[in-house]
Design a protein around this motif. Structure first.
Motif, PDB file in Angstrom:
ATOM      1  N   LEU A  31      11.303   2.121   5.253  1.00 13.83           N
ATOM      2  CA  LEU A  31      10.991   0.739   5.604  1.00 13.83           C
ATOM      3  C   LEU A  31      12.222  -0.147   5.430  1.00 13.83           C
ATOM      4  N   GLU A  32      12.944   0.032   4.332  1.00 11.63           N
ATOM      5  CA  GLU A  32      14.148  -0.758   4.107  1.00 11.63           C
ATOM      6  C   GLU A  32      15.185  -0.510   5.201  1.00 11.63           C
ATOM      7  N   LEU A  33      15.342   0.746   5.606  1.00  9.99           N
ATOM      8  CA  LEU A  33      16.267   1.051   6.707  1.00  9.99           C
ATOM      9  C   LEU A  33      15.826   0.378   8.001  1.00  9.99           C
ATOM     10  N   LEU A  34      14.551   0.517   8.339  1.00 17.12           N
ATOM     11  CA  LEU A  34      14.049  -0.057   9.581  1.00 17.12           C
ATOM     12  C   LEU A  34      14.172  -1.573   9.586  1.00 17.12           C
ATOM     13  N   MET A  35      13.925  -2.202   8.452  1.00 17.47           N
ATOM     14  CA  MET A  35      13.992  -3.655   8.390  1.00 17.47           C
ATOM     15  C   MET A  35      15.402  -4.173   8.648  1.00 17.47           C
ATOM     16  N   ARG A  36      16.405  -3.393   8.347  1.00 16.83           N
ATOM     17  CA  ARG A  36      17.781  -3.805   8.634  1.00 16.83           C
ATOM     18  C   ARG A  36      18.019  -3.937  10.140  1.00 16.83           C
ATOM     19  N   PHE A  37      17.231  -3.197  10.926  1.00 16.14           N
ATOM     20  CA  PHE A  37      17.407  -3.179  12.378  1.00 16.14           C
ATOM     21  C   PHE A  37      16.187  -3.728  13.106  1.00 16.14           C
ATOM     22  N   GLU A  38      15.428  -4.557  12.412  1.00 14.46           N
ATOM     23  CA  GLU A  38      14.188  -5.093  12.966  1.00 14.46           C
ATOM     24  C   GLU A  38      14.434  -5.841  14.273  1.00 14.46           C
ATOM     25  N   ASP A  39      15.559  -6.533  14.386  1.00 10.93           N
ATOM     26  CA  ASP A  39      15.840  -7.309  15.601  1.00 10.93           C
ATOM     27  C   ASP A  39      16.023  -6.422  16.826  1.00 10.93           C
ATOM     28  N   THR A  40      16.543  -5.205  16.639  1.00  6.94           N
ATOM     29  CA  THR A  40      16.795  -4.321  17.776  1.00  6.94           C
ATOM     30  C   THR A  40      15.606  -3.432  18.089  1.00  6.94           C
ATOM     31  N   GLN A  51      21.376  10.743   2.723  1.00  9.72           N
ATOM     32  CA  GLN A  51      21.903   9.995   1.583  1.00  9.72           C
ATOM     33  C   GLN A  51      21.062   8.746   1.326  1.00  9.72           C
ATOM     34  N   SER A  52      20.676   8.059   2.383  1.00  6.01           N
ATOM     35  CA  SER A  52      19.836   6.865   2.235  1.00  6.01           C
ATOM     36  C   SER A  52      18.490   7.191   1.601  1.00  6.01           C
ATOM     37  N   MET A  53      17.972   8.360   1.903  1.00  4.76           N
ATOM     38  CA  MET A  53      16.685   8.780   1.357  1.00  4.76           C
ATOM     39  C   MET A  53      16.828   9.415  -0.023  1.00  4.76           C
ATOM     40  N   ASP A  54      18.076   9.616  -0.456  1.00  7.65           N
ATOM     41  CA  ASP A  54      18.359  10.287  -1.729  1.00  7.65           C
ATOM     42  C   ASP A  54      17.756  11.696  -1.735  1.00  7.65           C
ATOM     43  N   ALA A  55      17.947  12.397  -0.611  1.00  3.14           N
ATOM     44  CA  ALA A  55      17.439  13.768  -0.472  1.00  3.14           C
ATOM     45  C   ALA A  55      18.177  14.698  -1.423  1.00  3.14           C
ATOM     46  N   THR A  56      17.486  15.718  -1.860  1.00  2.00           N
ATOM     47  CA  THR A  56      18.108  16.713  -2.730  1.00  2.00           C
ATOM     48  C   THR A  56      19.124  17.530  -1.927  1.00  2.00           C
ATOM     49  N   GLU A  57      20.004  18.225  -2.624  1.00  2.00           N
ATOM     50  CA  GLU A  57      20.983  19.078  -1.933  1.00  2.00           C
ATOM     51  C   GLU A  57      20.286  20.145  -1.104  1.00  2.00           C
ATOM     52  N   LYS A  58      19.210  20.693  -1.630  1.00  2.00           N
ATOM     53  CA  LYS A  58      18.458  21.718  -0.908  1.00  2.00           C
ATOM     54  C   LYS A  58      17.869  21.147   0.380  1.00  2.00           C
ATOM     55  N   GLN A  59      17.318  19.932   0.314  1.00  2.00           N
ATOM     56  CA  GLN A  59      16.777  19.296   1.513  1.00  2.00           C
ATOM     57  C   GLN A  59      17.888  18.986   2.517  1.00  2.00           C
ATOM     58  N   GLN A  60      19.039  18.535   2.031  1.00  2.00           N
ATOM     59  CA  GLN A  60      20.143  18.194   2.917  1.00  2.00           C
ATOM     60  C   GLN A  60      20.626  19.399   3.702  1.00  2.00           C
ATOM     61  N   ALA A  61      20.513  20.555   3.134  1.00  2.00           N
ATOM     62  CA  ALA A  61      20.972  21.772   3.794  1.00  2.00           C
ATOM     63  C   ALA A  61      19.950  22.330   4.781  1.00  2.00           C
ATOM     64  N   ALA A  88       0.808  -1.210   0.000  1.00  2.00           N
ATOM     65  CA  ALA A  88       0.000   0.000   0.000  1.00  2.00           C
ATOM     66  C   ALA A  88       0.848   1.269   0.000  1.00  2.00           C
ATOM     67  N   LEU A  89       2.151   1.150   0.204  1.00  2.00           N
ATOM     68  CA  LEU A  89       3.008   2.337   0.279  1.00  2.00           C
ATOM     69  C   LEU A  89       3.147   2.987  -1.093  1.00  2.00           C
ATOM     70  N   ARG A  90       2.988   4.285  -1.131  1.00  2.00           N
ATOM     71  CA  ARG A  90       3.074   5.019  -2.393  1.00  2.00           C
ATOM     72  C   ARG A  90       4.319   5.895  -2.478  1.00  2.00           C
ATOM     73  N   SER A  91       4.830   6.333  -1.351  1.00  2.00           N
ATOM     74  CA  SER A  91       5.956   7.251  -1.343  1.00  2.00           C
ATOM     75  C   SER A  91       7.278   6.492  -1.401  1.00  2.00           C
ATOM     76  N   VAL A  92       8.177   6.962  -2.244  1.00  2.00           N
ATOM     77  CA  VAL A  92       9.507   6.356  -2.316  1.00  2.00           C
ATOM     78  C   VAL A  92      10.227   6.505  -0.977  1.00  2.00           C
ATOM     79  N   TYR A  93       9.957   7.588  -0.253  1.00  2.00           N
ATOM     80  CA  TYR A  93      10.577   7.775   1.052  1.00  2.00           C
ATOM     81  C   TYR A  93      10.073   6.752   2.064  1.00  2.00           C
ATOM     82  N   SER A  94       8.812   6.381   1.960  1.00  2.00           N
ATOM     83  CA  SER A  94       8.266   5.344   2.846  1.00  2.00           C
ATOM     84  C   SER A  94       8.959   4.014   2.587  1.00  2.00           C
ATOM     85  N   TRP A  95       9.144   3.680   1.330  1.00  2.00           N
ATOM     86  CA  TRP A  95       9.836   2.440   0.973  1.00  2.00           C
ATOM     87  C   TRP A  95      11.268   2.458   1.506  1.00  2.00           C
TER      88      TRP A  95
END
Length: 155
Positions: free
Chosen positions: A71-80, A92-102, A61-68
């Motif tokens: 989710l991928e980041l969180l799943m890497r740490f699901e055990d903790t 960087q993981s979210m592939d944020a734009t330079e403007k967003q990063q600043a 049901a996820l539509r946003s690339v950021y949600s995906w």
């Protein structure tokens, strides 16, 4: 294997590899054909041992690339049940734009809050997050998360 030159170990070389060597887009068909980069093929056989997998139907049901991506980041740490990372690594993981990063407010408003809202509402996650600051500057993010026991019903 440690490579040596004249008895001294060589410093590791940085290797970059493309995942996909060719993509064939099928206009109007709703599918693509991927051809893996040849040097990647030997690594694909052990992919289940080295990467987190999750049920695709859980997140369908996820539509946003950021949600995906979150989710991928969180799943890497699901055990903790928690993840803490620098704001730079997160952006960087979210592939944020330079403007967003600043601008942390933009990351919060355009990436974090919508992604968490979608994960909670559409995929049954309970996610809490907070910025970690040094002085007035946000330097890292901490996420605490778990799958909700029962998804909320929309009325």
């Amino acid at each position: 294997a440690v490579h040596k030159r004249g008895g001294k170990p060589l410093t590791p070389t940085r290797k970059q590899m493309r995942w996909v060597g060719q993509v064939n887009y099928q206009d109007g068909e709703g599918w693509v054909e991927l051809h893996w980069w040849p040097a990647l093929l030997p690594h694909l056989t052990g992919i289940r041992k080295n990467f987190t997998s999750y049920q695709l139907h859980q997140a369908s049901a996820l539509r946003s690339v950021y949600s995906w991506r979150l989710l991928e980041l969180l799943m890497r740490f699901e055990d903790t049940g928690w993840l803490e990372m620098s704001i730079e690594d997160f952006a960087q993981s979210m592939d944020a734009t330079e403007k967003q990063q600043a601008d942390f407010a933009a990351i919060r408003r355009k990436i974090i809050e919508p992604a968490i809202k979608e994960l909670m509402n559409k995929d049954g996650w309970d996610v809490q997050w907070r910025p970690i600051k040094k002085g007035r500057k946000v330097t890292a993010l901490r996420f605490e998360f778990k799958r909700a026991d029962q998804m909320a019903l929309e009325i």
